[in-house]
Design a protein around this motif. Structure first.
Motif, short mmCIF file in Angstrom:
data_model
loop_
_atom_site.label_atom_id
_atom_site.label_comp_id
_atom_site.label_asym_id
_atom_site.label_seq_id
_atom_site.Cartn_x
_atom_site.Cartn_y
_atom_site.Cartn_z
N ILE A 67 -5.28 -20.36 4.37
CA ILE A 67 -3.95 -20.13 3.80
C ILE A 67 -3.65 -18.65 3.72
N ASP A 127 23.21 -24.50 -6.37
CA ASP A 127 21.83 -24.97 -6.41
C ASP A 127 21.70 -26.07 -5.36
N THR A 167 19.23 -29.23 -6.20
CA THR A 167 19.71 -30.16 -7.21
C THR A 167 20.96 -30.89 -6.74
N GLN A 177 21.57 -31.74 -3.84
CA GLN A 177 21.09 -32.78 -2.94
C GLN A 177 20.60 -33.99 -3.75
N LEU A 178 19.93 -33.70 -4.86
CA LEU A 178 19.46 -34.79 -5.72
C LEU A 178 20.62 -35.60 -6.28
N MET A 179 21.75 -34.91 -6.49
CA MET A 179 22.91 -35.61 -7.03
C MET A 179 23.59 -36.43 -5.94
N GLY A 180 23.13 -36.29 -4.70
CA GLY A 180 23.70 -37.08 -3.63
C GLY A 180 24.61 -36.30 -2.70
N VAL A 181 24.66 -34.97 -2.86
CA VAL A 181 25.49 -34.18 -1.95
C VAL A 181 24.75 -34.07 -0.62
N LEU A 241 -2.40 -27.07 1.65
CA LEU A 241 -2.98 -27.31 0.34
C LEU A 241 -2.64 -28.73 -0.12
N LYS A 292 9.01 -35.02 -7.33
CA LYS A 292 9.70 -34.62 -6.10
C LYS A 292 9.43 -35.60 -4.97
N SER A 329 11.72 -38.63 -5.58
CA SER A 329 13.13 -38.39 -5.26
C SER A 329 13.34 -37.96 -3.82
N ILE A 379 12.31 -35.20 -2.11
CA ILE A 379 12.32 -33.80 -1.72
C ILE A 379 11.05 -33.50 -0.92
N ILE A 398 17.35 -38.01 0.92
CA ILE A 398 17.49 -37.82 -0.52
C ILE A 398 18.75 -38.47 -1.11
N PRO A 399 19.94 -38.21 -0.54
CA PRO A 399 21.13 -38.80 -1.16
C PRO A 399 21.06 -40.33 -1.22
N THR A 425 19.00 -41.38 -4.23
CA THR A 425 19.80 -41.28 -5.44
C THR A 425 20.70 -42.49 -5.58
N GLN A 455 17.42 -38.16 -11.46
CA GLN A 455 16.39 -37.21 -11.84
C GLN A 455 16.95 -36.13 -12.74
N PRO A 502 15.70 -32.67 -13.40
CA PRO A 502 14.62 -31.85 -12.84
C PRO A 502 14.05 -30.83 -13.82
N ARG A 555 18.05 -27.26 -14.20
CA ARG A 555 18.79 -27.08 -12.95
C ARG A 555 20.22 -27.58 -13.05
N ILE A 556 20.90 -27.20 -14.12
CA ILE A 556 22.32 -27.52 -14.17
C ILE A 556 23.06 -26.55 -13.27
N ARG A 593 23.89 -35.84 -17.16
CA ARG A 593 24.23 -35.86 -15.75
C ARG A 593 23.47 -36.96 -15.02
#
Lengths: 326, 293, 239, 374
Positions: free
Chosen positions: A314, B176, B179, B181-185, C14, C45, C48, C50, C70-71, C74, C80, C82, C86-87, C148
């Motif tokens: 790494i 962001d 995030t 993407q997590l919301m579905g964007v 890793l 992750k 969801s 990622i 990912i979408p 959801t 999630q 996070p 992460r707002i 959210r």
């Protein structure tokens, strides 16, 4: 020890290189490569090791070239004092410009340097009684040291080789020293570095001043080799070319500037085949090369090296980690 | 006398500023969403103008059709560039993306030179050449139209970004990516929207100015640099800021040329740019936002 | 409902997760505790989407999530919350909440209902409706992040370190809300360093160490486990 | 590590060995064509190239010179100083050309003329700056373009004597071309004891000239002398019309290039131009050149094409008379007397200036008509 041996081999190869190439044109291209290596080193220090994206390095290149041109044509000083004056001017300019602008982050610093480069070019263009205006200064004498005139491509090659070698040694020692680690720490995480007690602002300004000094020295050589300076040799486009050199060669790698300068200079010569198509091909090639050289040529060499020693650790991935600079 | 001269400079400044505003707007889109300075923005502008010339003058299509075709083609080009070149560079340091857009700029300008030749082109007037004279001031009508369109486009974008669900999603993605993407964007769609609309917007700008300015293949870099100067003056990434910055840049240029020096005009503009960066990097219009650590 | 089968996850070279298996049943609150760097966030992750596991499968209601984008995941009903909240800082509170329901097309009435419900769960959010989210305090931001996630009308909610950086009082109210959410029939998977809080409020729990699951059991069992007491609870039991 | 470095070095050396070589048979005489084929001034460079290639084509069809064919080696300098130094060295060292024609950019001329001098190779410059002919020690160049001094002095004579206008405003671009012209105009005006009422500049690429025009409007000038290039020229005229600046405009040769008349349209009406080449010049020699150029390349020749064609003709004639000895060619070029080319009178003076002619034209009904010919 091993490092020094390989360096010695490199030096010998470079010394006999002009004997292999009898064509004076090829020798000229070697000279251009050496000048771009100097500039590449200067950009690599500030961008590769400090992470400040500069798009104005051509301004310092120009300051060095104009200083040397003005001093040698108006005051009649010889080559070495000219180089010294250029270096001092480059260093001063680096300090004056670096102290306010290095506070800027990311793209903002890049934009400030673009503005700066343009301002300097406009000054070159309009301060006529000093800079000769748009037609610049011609008739700059050839470099000469102790009565030895460097007036052929081959002589210039050796002059440049020695200078680039010295600058390279300085640069190598700087980045492998403790200070080099400090620089990388500042690049990778400024917050953490300052938490460790590093005066990050000071480190940045000092490295910028060193980098602009090298660029200005390259400018002095340029003026004495081409015997002519004009404002349109130092536009922002030229700064972008330096950056392309360093990005293709490998930013943050010791040998990055060398690989980059070789590739970009020779590429441009090959492209002369294509007359008015050459710039189109150049643009597309840059885009393609960037796709396939995600950490520059030096990065590929490092990976090959790692594979060669079968040490796929790494550690190497980290070293190749320009990605991590993000 | 002085006030009337001053107001004339301001009006002339607004006139050229409306053009700067259009480019600054397309600039701001890529910067706000992707944090990328797109060096080829001026080239999209140039392509828009040449597209109009090809469709309208060479192929003889009606102007409205020329607008639609050119905008769509240039937007598609922007998206294609994103998919072929930029998407892969996304994960690397942003300098790769920056250099890639510079490569794009070189390629597009020289490609255009090969297609349309190195000479300048003039597009037939589509706006009236009328000049209004109000109290000794001269106001060219075509500039009013361009200002009108710039503001119209700004309002359109604002409505899209602040009033629709997808606009909200794209704004979230700009802040962001993971995030969002997590919301579905769908990030791929969001990125394509940004690249496509900024290229298409550039093309519309080019179309609009084609009848006023003359178009050469190498016109791009000047617009690129004016565009981002304007965008920074108003606040990089802000849509209203871009428009404001465009007009401001036009006014500054005219006043500096008139009262200080035409020779050092650009130097003074860049000095102001650097000062703005140093004193108020978020731009003259924007409120200072709290930086996320 | 969610079943993870022997997943292995790598960051570059890793290995972070080794043969991790777990399952969450409908209506449960499941906790996962572990030290910093044990790989807790990696599990979240991976669920969801990622991160993609190099081997193993993640089954949600019988469907393998590792093959979905990912979408899409959801959209299946996994929301999630996070790590680090992460707002979206420049979006208003209201817009942040609406972002949660991004994948719910149509169903306007349902969305309005959920919006009302979230506002009743977190009255402070209704108060700050028009403010940019960046102006909220840490606890309010955590509430916003949870609100959210709820706006997605999830069947399963993933909570990553909800108590991080919050005062003990706030942590308690956050876990009270977890209880309320669970009472609505939503399964919750919470990942925590604050083992005491998490174990106290969960039906079952897993312990993760260096990418491996070393212990599992009901919350009560683990709370009484002597090793857990030594390693994870330590002073917290006394406090 | 060593191995890799050696491999890398080997690759680099290999690349250097294969640097493009434009080798060809010994039976050709190579002429270097140095000019901007890409970039902002590529219109000039491409016109230059085509003008020279037209002549080479004609000569080769007629059997070449002393049994040898001419060959043009095109090198793109991109209009940049650094690139041009590489390019000219390639022409000299790699292609071993007999002479270099180019380039239209004065800074590039200055950067390359010392190199050709050192290699004792004739260079036929096309830049307009007076600086080019201020090199008395350099005997290895001639400059074809009638310099700004010739243009400006004829123009000022015309404005002051023929038109009787004394209060002049000068509007020039900030490049070497515009500044050289401004200085020449100022110098000539001084001889009449005149001072300009207003001197304004703009940058190549500027789009907005409102401030300069407003300033001129406020300065009570009687006429504007415009020294710049055609795109800005056309824009200035258009905007002058918009802002109601109704002064007569006297433009330099750079204004009448490319698509100028189309670009400026009605705004160009009445404009006076001082130049050396015009497509509307009724001279049969000029019309013949235009016909041949048009039939070969399908476009109208630019003034740069005319200059380049004249350069090629002069060089060809010199080679015909002097053979391939560079020194003899140079001597022939320096002793050109009493010739008439496409650009009018050609005669070499002691500074190496060849083109001496100037024509003053006026735009009438969208066409140019010759007003005065010098």
């Amino acid at each position: 020890m091993k490092k020094n041996i390989s360096l010695a081999i490199l030096a010998i190869v470079l010394l006999v290189l002009p004997l292999l190439f009898q064509s004076r044109y090829t020798q000229h291209i070697l000279n251009m490569i050496l000048i771009y290596v100097m500039l590449g080193i200067s950009v690599n220090l500030i961008f590769g090791y400090i992470g400040a994206l500069t798009l104005g390095q051509a301004a310092f290149f120009g300051i060095g070239a104009y200083t040397a041109a003005i001093i040698s044509t108006k005051l009649g000083l010889s080559f070495l004092p000219c180089v010294l004056c250029s270096a001092v001017m480059g260093c001063l300019a680096g300090f004056i410009i670096g102290i306010p602008t290095l506070r800027l982050k990311g793209p903002y610093f890049a934009i400030a340097t673009i503005g700066l480069n343009n301002i300097i070019c406009i000054i070159f263009l309009n301060w006529e009684h000093l800079t000769g205006g748009a037609v610049g200064i011609s008739g700059i004498p050839y470099a000469s040291i102790l009565g030895l005139q460097f007036d052929t491509e081959r002589k210039v090659y050796f002059l440049l080789l020695v200078s680039v070698f010295l600058i390279f040694l300085l640069y190598r020692n700087m980045i492998s020293s403790h200070y080099g680690k400090v620089m990388i720490a500042v690049r990778d995480n400024e917050l953490a570095a300052s938490a460790m007690g590093i005066d990050t602002a000071k480190v940045k300004v000092i490295v910028l001043a060193i980098s602009t000094t090298i660029a200005a020295i390259a400018g002095a050589y340029y003026a004495h080799i081409t015997n002519y300076v004009a404002p349109d040799a130092f536009p922002v486009m030229e700064s972008i070319t330096f950056l392309i050199i360093i990005v293709l060669g490998g930013a943050g790698f010791k040998y990055g500037p060398i690989y980059g300068a070789v590739v970009v200079v020779i590429l441009n010569e090959y492209l002369q085949y294509f007359e008015q198509f050459n710039m189109l091909i150049y643009g597309v090639l840059i885009m393609i090369l960037l796709l396939f050289l995600p950490s520059g040529i030096a990065g590929i060499v490092e990976i090959a090296k790692a594979k060669y020693y079968e040490k796929k650790k790494i550690y190497y991935l980290k070293e190749v980690g320009i990605d991590e600079m993000k | 006398m002085i006030t009337s001269l001053l107001s004339q400079q301001i009006i002339s400044g607004i006139a050229i500023g409306s053009i700067y505003a259009l480019i600054a707007l397309s600039f701001s889109l890529t910067v706000r969403a992707l944090n990328v300075i797109h060096f080829a923005q001026g080239e999209f502008f140039m392509l828009g103008a040449f597209g109009a010339i090809s469709c309208y003058m060479l192929l003889g299509l009606p102007f409205w059709l020329a607008i639609i075709i050119t905008t769509l083609v240039v937007a598609a080009l922007g998206i294609a560039l994103q998919w072929v070149f930029y998407n892969k560079l996304w994960k690397s340091h942003h300098v790769f993306l920056l250099m890639s857009t510079q490569g794009t700029a070189i390629a597009l300008a020289n490609g255009a030179m090969l297609i349309w030749g190195p000479d300048a082109w003039r597009f037939p007037k589509i706006f009236s050449e009328n000049v209004y004279k109000i109290g000794g001031l001269t106001i060219p009508e075509e500039m009013l139209w361009i200002s009108f369109f710039a503001i119209l486009i700004m309002i359109g974008f604002n409505i899209f970004l602040y009033q629709t669900k997808y606009g909200m999603g794209f704004r979230a993605a700009a802040q962001d990516r993971e995030t969002a993407q997590l919301m579905g964007v769908n990030l791929a769609v969001a990125d394509s929207f940004v690249f496509g609309s900024s290229a298409g917007l550039g093309a519309i700008g080019g179309l609009l100015i084609a009848p006023i300015l003359f178009i050469t293949p190498y016109i791009g870099p000047i617009f690129t640099i004016k565009g981002f100067t304007a965008a920074i003056l108003g606040g990089l990434g802000s849509i209203q800021g871009a428009i404001f910055g465009g007009f401001l840049l036009g006014i500054i240029e005219n006043i500096v040329t008139f009262w200080i020096s035409s020779t050092y005009k650009d130097a003074i503009v860049f000095l102001i740019l650097i000062l703005v960066l140093l004193i108020k990097p978020s731009g003259l219009l924007q409120k200072k936002t709290i930086e996320k650590v | 409902m969610l079943k993870i089968n022997k997943i292995n996850v790598f960051y570059g070279n890793l290995q972070v997760l080794r043969d991790v298996s777990l399952n969450i049943n409908k209506g449960e609150v499941v906790a996962m505790i572990g030290a910093n760097g044990a790989g807790k966030t990696t599990i979240i992750k991976t669920i969801s989407g990622i991160l993609k596991p190099s081997s193993g499968e993640v089954l949600f209601e019988g469907e393998d999530l590792t093959k979905l984008k990912i979408p899409k995941i959801t959209g299946k009903g996994i929301a999630q919350c996070p790590e680090g909240r992460r707002i979206f800082p420049q979006l208003t509170v209201e817009e942040n909440l609406l972002m949660g329901s991004y994948t719910r097309n149509g169903d306007k009435a349902g969305k309005t209902k959920d919006y009302e419900w979230v506002n009743s769960l977190f009255p402070i959010l209704a108060e700050r409706r028009k403010q940019p989210a960046v102006t909220l305090s840490g606890g309010e931001q955590q509430m916003l992040a949870m609100g959210r996630a709820l706006m997605a009308k999830p069947k399963l909610m993933l909570l990553d370190e909800p108590s991080m950086g919050l005062a003990p009082m706030l942590v308690k109210s956050i876990y009270d809300i977890v209880k309320t959410i669970n009472a609505e029939g939503i399964s919750v998977f919470v990942v925590e360093q604050n083992a005491f809080m998490a174990l106290n409020h969960s039906d079952r729990a897993y312990v993760l160490e260096s990418g491996k699951i070393v212990l599992s059991g009901t919350g009560k069992e683990l709370l009484d486990n002597s090793e857990i007491k030594n390693f994870y609870l330590g002073k917290k039991v006394e406090s | 590590m060593k191995k890799i470095k050696i491999i890398a070095l080997a690759l680099v050396s290999a690349a250097l060995f294969f640097i493009p070589n434009y080798s060809s048979a010994d039976s050709t005489i190579k002429i270097g064509i140095l000019g901007p084929m890409t970039g902002g001034s590529s219109m000039m460079g491409q016109g230059q190239r085509d003008g020279i290639l037209l002549y080479i084509d004609q000569i080769n069809k007629a059997g070449g010179i002393a049994g040898k064919k001419l060959e043009g080696v095109v090198m793109d300098d991109r209009g940049e100083v650094t690139m041009s130094i590489n390019a000219v060295k390639k022409l000299l060292f790699k292609d071993e050309v007999i002479a270099v024609i180019g380039t239209p950019n004065s800074p590039v001329c200055l950067a390359t003329m010392d190199i050709t001098e050192k290699e004792k190779t004739p260079q036929l410059l096309m830049g307009a700056s007076p600086k080019l002919t201020e090199k008395p020690n350099n005997k290895w160049f001639v400059r074809i373009t009638p310099s700004d001094v010739i243009m400006a002095s004829n123009f000022v004579d015309f404005i002051v004597k023929d038109k009787g206008l004394k209060k002049l405003a000068i509007l020039h671009d900030s490049s070497d071309y515009g500044k050289g012209g401004k200085d020449a105009v100022l110098a000539k005006m001084k001889k009449y004891g005149l001072e300009p009422v207003c001197v304004e500049s703009f940058n190549v690429g500027d789009k907005d000239f409102a401030a300069q025009l407003n300033k001129i409007k406020a300065s009570n000038a009687e006429a504007i002398v415009l020294w710049g290039l055609y795109i800005e020229g056309a824009q200035i005229l258009t905007q002058a019309k918009q802002y109601g600046v109704k002064l007569p405009v006297f433009g330099s040769s750079g204004v009448l290039q490319g698509a100028f008349l189309t670009l400026a349209g009605a705004a160009a009406e009445g404009l006076y131009i001082v130049t050396y080449f015009s497509a509307d010049n009724p001279d049969p020699k000029v019309q013949k050149f235009i016909d041949e150029y048009k039939s070969k390349f399908g476009v109208m020749p630019t003034p740069t094409s005319a200059l380049a064609y004249d350069c090629a003709v002069l060089l060809g004639d010199a080679i015909k008379e002097a053979g391939t000895n560079k020194e003899a060619i140079m001597a022939k070029l320096r002793s050109v007397k009493n010739k008439t080319g496409i650009i009018g009178k050609i005669e070499c003076d002691s500074n190496g200036q060849l083109g001496q002619g100037a024509i003053i034209m006026q735009v009438k009904n969208g066409k140019t008509v010759v007003v005065k010919s010098m």
